[in-house]
Design a protein around this motif. Structure first.
Motif, PDB file in Angstrom:
ATOM      1  N   GLN A 162       4.257  74.462 -20.712  1.00  0.00           N
ATOM      2  CA  GLN A 162       2.898  74.563 -21.241  1.00  0.00           C
ATOM      3  C   GLN A 162       2.407  73.216 -21.767  1.00  0.00           C
ATOM      4  O   GLN A 162       1.334  73.122 -22.342  1.00  0.00           O
ATOM      5  N   ASP A 163       3.214  72.182 -21.533  1.00  0.00           N
ATOM      6  CA  ASP A 163       2.907  70.833 -22.010  1.00  0.00           C
ATOM      7  C   ASP A 163       2.485  69.956 -20.827  1.00  0.00           C
ATOM      8  O   ASP A 163       3.310  69.604 -19.978  1.00  0.00           O
ATOM      9  N   ASN A 164       1.202  69.590 -20.765  1.00  0.00           N
ATOM     10  CA  ASN A 164       0.711  68.753 -19.665  1.00  0.00           C
ATOM     11  C   ASN A 164       1.396  67.398 -19.620  1.00  0.00           C
ATOM     12  O   ASN A 164       1.602  66.827 -18.537  1.00  0.00           O
ATOM     13  N   ASN A 165       1.726  66.858 -20.774  1.00  0.00           N
ATOM     14  CA  ASN A 165       2.413  65.568 -20.803  1.00  0.00           C
ATOM     15  C   ASN A 165       3.791  65.652 -20.144  1.00  0.00           C
ATOM     16  O   ASN A 165       4.211  64.733 -19.443  1.00  0.00           O
ATOM     17  N   GLN A 166       4.480  66.759 -20.370  1.00  0.00           N
ATOM     18  CA  GLN A 166       5.818  66.931 -19.794  1.00  0.00           C
ATOM     19  C   GLN A 166       5.759  66.979 -18.276  1.00  0.00           C
ATOM     20  O   GLN A 166       6.568  66.338 -17.592  1.00  0.00           O
ATOM     21  N   VAL A 167       4.812  67.720 -17.736  1.00  0.00           N
ATOM     22  CA  VAL A 167       4.725  67.812 -16.280  1.00  0.00           C
ATOM     23  C   VAL A 167       4.312  66.471 -15.681  1.00  0.00           C
ATOM     24  O   VAL A 167       4.758  66.099 -14.587  1.00  0.00           O
ATOM     25  N   THR A 168       3.496  65.718 -16.402  1.00  0.00           N
ATOM     26  CA  THR A 168       3.069  64.408 -15.913  1.00  0.00           C
ATOM     27  C   THR A 168       4.208  63.412 -15.932  1.00  0.00           C
ATOM     28  O   THR A 168       4.363  62.594 -15.011  1.00  0.00           O
ATOM     29  N   GLU A 169       5.031  63.461 -16.964  1.00  0.00           N
ATOM     30  CA  GLU A 169       6.206  62.580 -17.031  1.00  0.00           C
ATOM     31  C   GLU A 169       7.201  62.918 -15.918  1.00  0.00           C
ATOM     32  O   GLU A 169       7.882  62.040 -15.386  1.00  0.00           O
ATOM     33  N   HIS A 170       7.273  64.176 -15.542  1.00  0.00           N
ATOM     34  CA  HIS A 170       8.198  64.625 -14.492  1.00  0.00           C
ATOM     35  C   HIS A 170       7.784  64.135 -13.111  1.00  0.00           C
ATOM     36  O   HIS A 170       8.643  63.783 -12.289  1.00  0.00           O
ATOM     37  N   ALA A 171       6.492  64.089 -12.848  1.00  0.00           N
ATOM     38  CA  ALA A 171       5.997  64.010 -11.475  1.00  0.00           C
ATOM     39  C   ALA A 171       5.687  62.596 -10.996  1.00  0.00           C
ATOM     40  O   ALA A 171       5.315  61.719 -11.766  1.00  0.00           O
ATOM     41  N   ASP A 172       5.825  62.410  -9.691  1.00  0.00           N
ATOM     42  CA  ASP A 172       5.324  61.215  -9.013  1.00  0.00           C
ATOM     43  C   ASP A 172       3.906  61.459  -8.495  1.00  0.00           C
ATOM     44  O   ASP A 172       3.106  60.533  -8.393  1.00  0.00           O
ATOM     45  N   VAL A 173       3.634  62.725  -8.151  1.00  0.00           N
ATOM     46  CA  VAL A 173       2.327  63.125  -7.637  1.00  0.00           C
ATOM     47  C   VAL A 173       1.786  64.225  -8.530  1.00  0.00           C
ATOM     48  O   VAL A 173       2.460  65.228  -8.776  1.00  0.00           O
ATOM     49  N   MET A 174       0.556  64.032  -9.011  1.00  0.00           N
ATOM     50  CA  MET A 174      -0.070  65.011  -9.895  1.00  0.00           C
ATOM     51  C   MET A 174      -1.240  65.689  -9.183  1.00  0.00           C
ATOM     52  O   MET A 174      -2.123  65.019  -8.648  1.00  0.00           O
ATOM     53  N   VAL A 175      -1.227  67.009  -9.183  1.00  0.00           N
ATOM     54  CA  VAL A 175      -2.332  67.782  -8.617  1.00  0.00           C
ATOM     55  C   VAL A 175      -3.163  68.325  -9.769  1.00  0.00           C
ATOM     56  O   VAL A 175      -2.675  69.125 -10.582  1.00  0.00           O
ATOM     57  N   LEU A 176      -4.409  67.876  -9.840  1.00  0.00           N
ATOM     58  CA  LEU A 176      -5.311  68.314 -10.904  1.00  0.00           C
ATOM     59  C   LEU A 176      -6.021  69.581 -10.437  1.00  0.00           C
ATOM     60  O   LEU A 176      -6.911  69.542  -9.593  1.00  0.00           O
ATOM     61  N   ALA A 177      -5.604  70.713 -10.998  1.00  0.00           N
ATOM     62  CA  ALA A 177      -6.112  72.009 -10.547  1.00  0.00           C
ATOM     63  C   ALA A 177      -6.708  72.799 -11.710  1.00  0.00           C
ATOM     64  O   ALA A 177      -6.494  74.006 -11.830  1.00  0.00           O
ATOM     65  N   VAL A 178      -7.462  72.096 -12.544  1.00  0.00           N
ATOM     66  CA  VAL A 178      -8.132  72.755 -13.663  1.00  0.00           C
ATOM     67  C   VAL A 178      -9.618  72.870 -13.367  1.00  0.00           C
ATOM     68  O   VAL A 178     -10.145  72.196 -12.483  1.00  0.00           O
ATOM     69  N   LYS A 179     -10.293  73.723 -14.108  1.00  0.00           N
ATOM     70  CA  LYS A 179     -11.725  73.911 -13.904  1.00  0.00           C
ATOM     71  C   LYS A 179     -12.468  72.614 -14.223  1.00  0.00           C
ATOM     72  O   LYS A 179     -12.078  71.880 -15.147  1.00  0.00           O
ATOM     73  N   PRO A 180     -13.539  72.320 -13.481  1.00  0.00           N
ATOM     74  CA  PRO A 180     -14.260  71.053 -13.683  1.00  0.00           C
ATOM     75  C   PRO A 180     -14.685  70.810 -15.122  1.00  0.00           C
ATOM     76  O   PRO A 180     -14.606  69.690 -15.620  1.00  0.00           O
ATOM     77  N   GLN A 181     -15.106  71.873 -15.806  1.00  0.00           N
ATOM     78  CA  GLN A 181     -15.591  71.703 -17.181  1.00  0.00           C
ATOM     79  C   GLN A 181     -14.474  71.358 -18.174  1.00  0.00           C
ATOM     80  O   GLN A 181     -14.744  70.916 -19.286  1.00  0.00           O
ATOM     81  N   LEU A 182     -13.215  71.552 -17.765  1.00  0.00           N
ATOM     82  CA  LEU A 182     -12.078  71.227 -18.626  1.00  0.00           C
ATOM     83  C   LEU A 182     -11.417  69.898 -18.256  1.00  0.00           C
ATOM     84  O   LEU A 182     -10.542  69.416 -18.961  1.00  0.00           O
ATOM     85  N   MET A 183     -11.853  69.313 -17.152  1.00  0.00           N
ATOM     86  CA  MET A 183     -11.172  68.145 -16.606  1.00  0.00           C
ATOM     87  C   MET A 183     -11.178  66.962 -17.561  1.00  0.00           C
ATOM     88  O   MET A 183     -10.148  66.285 -17.742  1.00  0.00           O
ATOM     89  N   GLU A 184     -12.306  66.666 -18.162  1.00  0.00           N
ATOM     90  CA  GLU A 184     -12.401  65.505 -19.040  1.00  0.00           C
ATOM     91  C   GLU A 184     -11.428  65.609 -20.202  1.00  0.00           C
ATOM     92  O   GLU A 184     -10.697  64.662 -20.515  1.00  0.00           O
ATOM     93  N   GLN A 185     -11.396  66.767 -20.838  1.00  0.00           N
ATOM     94  CA  GLN A 185     -10.499  66.979 -21.974  1.00  0.00           C
ATOM     95  C   GLN A 185      -9.042  66.812 -21.567  1.00  0.00           C
ATOM     96  O   GLN A 185      -8.259  66.137 -22.253  1.00  0.00           O
ATOM     97  N   VAL A 186      -8.664  67.399 -20.438  1.00  0.00           N
ATOM     98  CA  VAL A 186      -7.287  67.330 -19.955  1.00  0.00           C
ATOM     99  C   VAL A 186      -6.904  65.890 -19.611  1.00  0.00           C
ATOM    100  O   VAL A 186      -5.848  65.398 -20.011  1.00  0.00           O
ATOM    101  N   CYS A 187      -7.776  65.193 -18.902  1.00  0.00           N
ATOM    102  CA  CYS A 187      -7.458  63.839 -18.446  1.00  0.00           C
ATOM    103  C   CYS A 187      -7.374  62.847 -19.594  1.00  0.00           C
ATOM    104  O   CYS A 187      -6.486  61.986 -19.617  1.00  0.00           O
ATOM    105  N   PHE A 188      -8.282  62.941 -20.541  1.00  0.00           N
ATOM    106  CA  PHE A 188      -8.264  62.023 -21.677  1.00  0.00           C
ATOM    107  C   PHE A 188      -6.962  62.165 -22.469  1.00  0.00           C
ATOM    108  O   PHE A 188      -6.389  61.177 -22.932  1.00  0.00           O
TER     109      PHE A 188
END
Length: 278
Positions: free
Chosen positions: A55-81
């Protein structure tokens, strides 16, 4: 297909479809991790496919070489920042499946202290039949993306159907009009046909069977005859002076082609408006 560590942010239907396609084609489950606020969706993915979850976005990002952004457009800015402020993203490839957000804006959201150009981003636009492995996905990558990364992204989205690369990002909006939104056009057409079949005396279930099987058969004829123009397939069904000819004549008299063109352009216009909102 290359084997890289893949991280999915978001565990919705499209994420599930892509993971299902990967696993069914032998991709190692231990190389896939997904994050999502809902624990239920994550547990379902883990039980079905054996992937890693968090449930930790940072953990999955640290794990991965390739990241698939599959969140709703209205949530994208918050998630990416939040990602940009906690994880080094400079050596990762990002693949977006979110509608309406341009590559430059996504790069800006993810840049943090780095320049936006340093974020490697490929933008994709899949459609809902991807859930059945029958999808159509448009992809765009600028000149900074190397062939190996493009190949990986194409192979990834090919897990849920056919793919088509576009040379200009603006053509993604055209992909939306021709493929992303178009299943709804067909559903609307089928809905109208079912309603009229009921008016002609069939019950609801029989009416649906008549129109859905006809649509399925017509689609299969298109796929099995790639060298025939669609107009030729139509002509083959249309005997001169017959019932089909009269139906086609009625469509043409009411400018069906113009109606379809206007609808597709409306989809393009709305996609352009959405890009300005983010």
């Amino acid at each position: 297909m290359q084997h890289r560590k893949i991280g999915f942010i978001g565990a919705g239907n499209m994420t599930r479809s892509i993971i299902s396609g990967l696993i069914s084609h032998g991709y190692p489950a231990n190389l896939i991790m997904a994050s999502n606020p809902s624990e239920g969706k994550l547990e379902s993915l883990k039980q079905s496919y054996g992937i890693q979850i968090t449930q930790d976005n940072n953990q999955v990002t640290e794990h991965a070489d390739v990241m698939v952004l599959a969140v709703k457009p209205q949530l994208m800015e918050q998630v990416c920042f939040k990602l940009a402020s906690h994880v080094d993203l400079s050596n990762k490839l990002f693949i977006s499946i979110a509608a309406g957000i341009p590559t430059s804006r996504l790069q800006q959201m993810l840049s943090g202290q780095s320049s936006p150009e340093s974020v490697q981003m490929i933008r994709t636009m899949p459609n809902t039949p991807s859930a059945l492995g029958k999808g159509m996905t448009g992809l765009f990558a600028d000149d900074s993306i190397d062939l190996e990364d493009k190949t990986f992204a194409g192979d990834l989205m090919a897990q849920v159907g056919e793919i088509a690369w576009v040379e200009k990002e603006s053509m993604i909006d055209a992909v939306i009009a021709a493929a992303g939104s178009s299943p709804a056009y067909f559903f609307l057409f089928l809905e109208a046909m079912q309603k009229e079949a009921e008016n002609l005396g069939f019950d609801k279930n029989t009416s649906r069977l008549l129109v859905q099987q006809s649509m399925l058969g017509a689609a299969e004829m298109v796929c099995h005859n790639p060298n025939l123009e669609l107009s030729e397939l139509r002509t083959q069904v249309t005997s001169k002076g017959g019932t089909t000819a009269k139906a086609i004549e009625s469509f043409q008299q009411q400018n069906l082609e113009t109606v379809v063109a206007n609808a597709m352009q409306a989809a393009v216009n709305r996609a352009e408006e959405m890009a300005k909102q983010f």
